[in-house]
Every structure is written in structure tokens, then in C-alpha cells.
Design a protein around this motif. Structure first.
Motif, PDB file in Angstrom:
ATOM      1  N   HIS A 223       0.842  -1.202   0.000  1.00 39.67           N
ATOM      2  CA  HIS A 223       0.000   0.000   0.000  1.00 39.67           C
ATOM      3  C   HIS A 223       0.880   1.255   0.000  1.00 39.67           C
ATOM      4  CE1 HIS A 223      -3.947   1.895   1.749  1.00 39.67           C
ATOM      5  NE2 HIS A 223      -3.491   2.544   0.703  1.00 39.67           N
ATOM      6  N   PHE A 224       1.944   1.214   0.802  1.00 39.28           N
ATOM      7  CA  PHE A 224       2.887   2.334   0.843  1.00 39.28           C
ATOM      8  C   PHE A 224       3.527   2.546  -0.529  1.00 39.28           C
ATOM      9  CE2 PHE A 224       7.198   3.926   1.237  1.00 39.28           C
ATOM     10  CZ  PHE A 224       7.048   5.036   2.053  1.00 39.28           C
ATOM     11  N   ALA A 225       3.948   1.445  -1.154  1.00 36.28           N
ATOM     12  CA  ALA A 225       4.583   1.545  -2.471  1.00 36.28           C
ATOM     13  C   ALA A 225       3.616   2.091  -3.511  1.00 36.28           C
ATOM     14  CB  ALA A 225       5.098   0.171  -2.892  1.00 36.28           C
ATOM     15  N   TRP A 226       2.353   1.683  -3.437  1.00 31.20           N
ATOM     16  CA  TRP A 226       1.351   2.149  -4.404  1.00 31.20           C
ATOM     17  C   TRP A 226       1.121   3.651  -4.273  1.00 31.20           C
ATOM     18  CZ3 TRP A 226      -1.175  -0.503  -8.273  1.00 31.20           C
ATOM     19  CH2 TRP A 226      -2.235   0.155  -8.898  1.00 31.20           C
ATOM     20  N   ASN A 227       1.095   4.152  -3.026  1.00 27.98           N
ATOM     21  CA  ASN A 227       0.844   5.577  -2.785  1.00 27.98           C
ATOM     22  C   ASN A 227       2.098   6.435  -2.908  1.00 27.98           C
ATOM     23  OD1 ASN A 227      -1.738   4.764  -2.244  1.00 27.98           O
ATOM     24  ND2 ASN A 227      -1.843   5.594  -0.182  1.00 27.98           N
ATOM     25  N   SER A 228       3.248   5.778  -2.948  1.00 23.63           N
ATOM     26  CA  SER A 228       4.506   6.517  -2.968  1.00 23.63           C
ATOM     27  C   SER A 228       4.712   7.238  -4.297  1.00 23.63           C
ATOM     28  CB  SER A 228       5.667   5.550  -2.724  1.00 23.63           C
ATOM     29  OG  SER A 228       6.905   6.171  -2.986  1.00 23.63           O
ATOM     30  N   PRO A 229       5.260   8.442  -4.267  1.00 23.13           N
ATOM     31  CA  PRO A 229       5.564   9.154  -5.527  1.00 23.13           C
ATOM     32  C   PRO A 229       6.663   8.474  -6.328  1.00 23.13           C
ATOM     33  CG  PRO A 229       6.425  10.355  -3.635  1.00 23.13           C
ATOM     34  CD  PRO A 229       5.564   9.267  -3.083  1.00 23.13           C
ATOM     35  N   LEU A 230       7.423   7.583  -5.677  1.00 22.98           N
ATOM     36  CA  LEU A 230       8.489   6.867  -6.373  1.00 22.98           C
ATOM     37  C   LEU A 230       7.961   5.761  -7.287  1.00 22.98           C
ATOM     38  CD1 LEU A 230      11.099   6.492  -3.476  1.00 22.98           C
ATOM     39  CD2 LEU A 230      11.018   8.229  -5.270  1.00 22.98           C
ATOM     40  N   SER A 231       6.684   5.407  -7.113  1.00 19.12           N
ATOM     41  CA  SER A 231       6.123   4.316  -7.918  1.00 19.12           C
ATOM     42  C   SER A 231       6.013   4.689  -9.393  1.00 19.12           C
ATOM     43  CB  SER A 231       4.739   3.934  -7.391  1.00 19.12           C
ATOM     44  OG  SER A 231       3.808   5.003  -7.573  1.00 19.12           O
ATOM     45  N   GLY A 232       5.851   5.972  -9.662  1.00 14.91           N
ATOM     46  CA  GLY A 232       5.749   6.409 -11.055  1.00 14.91           C
ATOM     47  C   GLY A 232       4.518   5.874 -11.758  1.00 14.91           C
ATOM     48  N   SER A 233       3.458   5.614 -10.990  1.00 13.11           N
ATOM     49  CA  SER A 233       2.261   5.010 -11.576  1.00 13.11           C
ATOM     50  C   SER A 233       1.541   5.936 -12.542  1.00 13.11           C
ATOM     51  CB  SER A 233       1.292   4.595 -10.454  1.00 13.11           C
ATOM     52  OG  SER A 233       0.974   5.715  -9.637  1.00 13.11           O
ATOM     53  N   GLU A 234       1.804   7.256 -12.436  1.00 15.56           N
ATOM     54  CA  GLU A 234       1.130   8.209 -13.319  1.00 15.56           C
ATOM     55  C   GLU A 234       1.814   8.332 -14.681  1.00 15.56           C
ATOM     56  OE1 GLU A 234       0.814  11.850 -11.248  1.00 15.56           O
ATOM     57  OE2 GLU A 234      -0.530  11.077  -9.690  1.00 15.56           O
ATOM     58  N   GLU A 235       2.987   7.752 -14.811  1.00 21.30           N
ATOM     59  CA  GLU A 235       3.685   7.809 -16.095  1.00 21.30           C
ATOM     60  C   GLU A 235       3.025   6.868 -17.094  1.00 21.30           C
ATOM     61  OE1 GLU A 235       7.777   6.993 -15.477  1.00 21.30           O
ATOM     62  OE2 GLU A 235       8.038   8.576 -13.952  1.00 21.30           O
ATOM     63  N   GLU A 236       3.045   7.240 -18.350  1.00 22.56           N
ATOM     64  CA  GLU A 236       2.287   6.513 -19.378  1.00 22.56           C
ATOM     65  C   GLU A 236       2.744   5.072 -19.544  1.00 22.56           C
ATOM     66  OE1 GLU A 236       0.990   7.051 -24.094  1.00 22.56           O
ATOM     67  OE2 GLU A 236       2.301   8.503 -23.101  1.00 22.56           O
TER      68      GLU A 236
END
Length: 308
Positions: A223-236
Motif C-alpha cells: 500500500h505504501f509503495a502504491w501511494n509513494s511518488p516513487l512508484s511512477g504510476s502516473e507515467e504513461e
């Protein structure tokens, strides 16, 4: 008396959470068109909610579990856990503000608050549902975790799409936001809470403290990794989302397999038990009692004859 106290606490928490949850859905400066469009967007969440409920129905039939704990845990997940989680998030946010700059906190707030407060409170909500029915088997813990997790996930997904006003921009963001939440629903709160509850069971009752600790802490880390800004989940082209979902589902499958294995082992132990169990002992006790009664009657008859 204890059951009445628990039921009273449940009713109070439900009433409090119900009021806060419903009032929280009130839209600012919205007309009926806005409400209709919002409702249409929210209805898309049935794409994961209906299959999930069917899956729980199949699982409860396979493991022979009463679904009542799932229903109560779901109610706790919808109306109790989100309200108190929001309070806890605010407290943690204020706590971290003493150690971090405003800019850093804004960036890391989601990762430093939600994984800790939400996982703890969802687990407490599930345990509360279990205590109402005095259930303590691994499969009950699993079902309670699923109920609390999916309830929390459903109401959180609703809050994420509520528009701020009736502007075209606000209304235009509803369906993209719904699709974004749907894309992450495969490995979300329902897996986190169910895995945490299995871990709790293994520590408290299953006698597997190391594995139970892993099952409890891993969802918080994911959960921490998912919410972390380091995950880069918003990148295409980011692969962080699929990787984290795979890890989350894999962990849940391991927890589910552990419970199914323990259930099979329990059934095998019962099946291997000799047939001369409680029923035979009951008949044996009855026969011995009957023999003792006959002996007593005979002794009494002898005494009567001696007196005569």
C-alpha cells in the motif's frame, strides 16, 4: 450481556458512520443533472462489485462458511472504517508536519498516512464483525477481511469521483476518474485487508507467527509503495502498477491457499478419527448407568428380603 454491549456499540458506530458518509456525498452547487451523471459513473463500479460478491458466494460455499460475517464486515467497511480512517489520516498528517517541510509532506502524505491508518482500522472493523458472532476460524477471518476491505474500497471509489460543482470540467472528469479507479481495483483494499486478517489468524490461533507477520506487514508495504511518488504510476509506460498488482494478488493467493490447506487438514483429522467417538461413549455411559441402576435395584431387593 457482553453481546448486548457489542451490538449497542455496533449500532452507535454504524449510525455515526452512516450520517457522516451520506453527508459527505453532498455535492456543492450541484443540480440534478450533476447527480444523475455522478450516479451513472458510480454504477460502473458494479463491474467489479458483482463478480466479487459472486466469488465470495462460491468461496463461502466451498469452505462451508456462513456469509453473515461478510455482510456485517461489509457494512463496517462502508460506514465505519472510512470515517475513522479519515480522522486518523488527518492526525498522522499533522504529526508528520512537525518533521517534514510542507512541500515534502504534500508529496509523501498519501504514502505516510493511508497505508498505516487504513490497514489498521479496516482490520479492527473486520475483527469487530467477527466478535459479534464469536467466530474464530481461519476461514471466518478471511471472509471478514474480504467484507471489510471491499466495503472500504467501494466507498472510497465513490468519494474519488464526486465532482466539485456542476461545471463542464468537473462533470467531464467523472468517467475518466471512474475508469482510473476501476483499473486499480484488481489488487486493492479487498486483498490488503483479507491478507492482513489471515496473518492475524496465523499469529493468534494458527501457530505460524513468522508467516503471519509477513502476511500482516506485506500489505502495508505494498500500500505504501502504491501511494509513494516513487512508484511512477502516473507515467504513461510505467510498469509499477501491474507489478504491484501482481505482488498483491500473489500474496493474497498465498494467504487463501494457506487457509484452504488448513481447512483440508482439519477435515482430514476429523475423518481419520475412530468411529467410536462421542456417540459410542454416550451409549457406553448409558449402558453403564443402566447396569448400575439394575445393580442398585437388586441390592435394595436383597435388603427388603432380609428385613422380611
Amino acid at each position: 450481556m457482553k453481546k448486548k454491549i457489542l451490538c449497542t456499540i455496533f449500532l452507535f458506530l454504524f449510525a455515526y458512520g452512516f450520517e457522516k458518509t451520506i453527508l459527505g456525498m453532498e455535492l456543492n452547487r450541484a443540480d440534478y443533472i450533476t447527480y444523475l451523471i455522478t450516479l451513472a459513473g458510480i454504477s460502473l463500479y458494479l463491474l467489479y462489485l458483482i463478480p466479487f460478491i459472486l466469488g465470495v458466494k462460491y468461496l463461502s460455499a466451498k469452505l462451508d462458511i456462513s456469509r453473515k460475517v461478510f455482510v456485517v464486515a461489509f457494512i463496517c467497511g462502508v460506514f465505519i472504517a472510512p470515517v475513522f480512517s479519515s480522522y486518523a489520516n488527518e492526525l498522522l498528517d499533522k504529526l508528520w508536519s512537525h518533521f517534514m517541510s510542507a512541500k515534502s509532506l504534500e508529496k509523501w502524505s498519501d504514502a505516510l498516512t493511508a497505508p498505516f491508518s487504513e490497514e489498521i482500522i479496516k482490520a479492527i472493523a473486520a475483527l469487530f464483525a467477527l466478535s459479534l458472532f464469536k467466530l474464530n476460524t481461519g476461514k471466518d477471518y478471511l471472509l471478514a477481511g474480504l467484507g471489510s476491505g471491499i466495503g472500504f474500497q467501494f466507498i472510497e471509489d465513490i468519494y474519488y469521483v464526486l465532482p466539485n460543482g456542476s461545471s463542464m470540467k468537473a462533470l467531464g472528469n467523472i468517467f475518466p476518474q471512474v475508469l482510473d479507479r476501476l483499473s486499480g481495483s484488481l489488487g486493492s483494499h479487498w486483498t490488503y485487508t483479507a491478507t492482513v486478517l489471515v496473518g492475524l489468524y496465523l499469529i493468534i490461533k494458527g501457530g505460524k507467527k513468522l508467516k503471519g507477520t509477513v502476511f500482516m506487514l506485506a500489505p502495508v508495504a505494498l500500500h505504501f509503495a502504491w501511494n509513494s511518488p516513487l512508484s511512477g504510476s502516473e507515467e504513461e509506460y510505467s510498469l509499477s502498477g501491474p507489478i504491484l498488482t501482481t505482488l498483491t494478488l500473489g500474496l493474497f493467493i498465498m494467504a487463501l491457499t494457506e487457509i484452504i490447506h488448513m481447512e483440508k487438514k482439519t477435515k482430514e483429522t476429523v475423518d481419520i478419527a475412530p468411529p467410536s467417538s462421542a456417540l459410542d461413549y454416550r451409549f457406553a455411559d448409558t449402558a453403564e448407568d443402566e447396569q448400575d441402576r439394575c445393580s442398585a435395584v437388586e441390592i435394595q431387593a436383597v435388603h427388603v428380603r432380609e428385613k422380611i
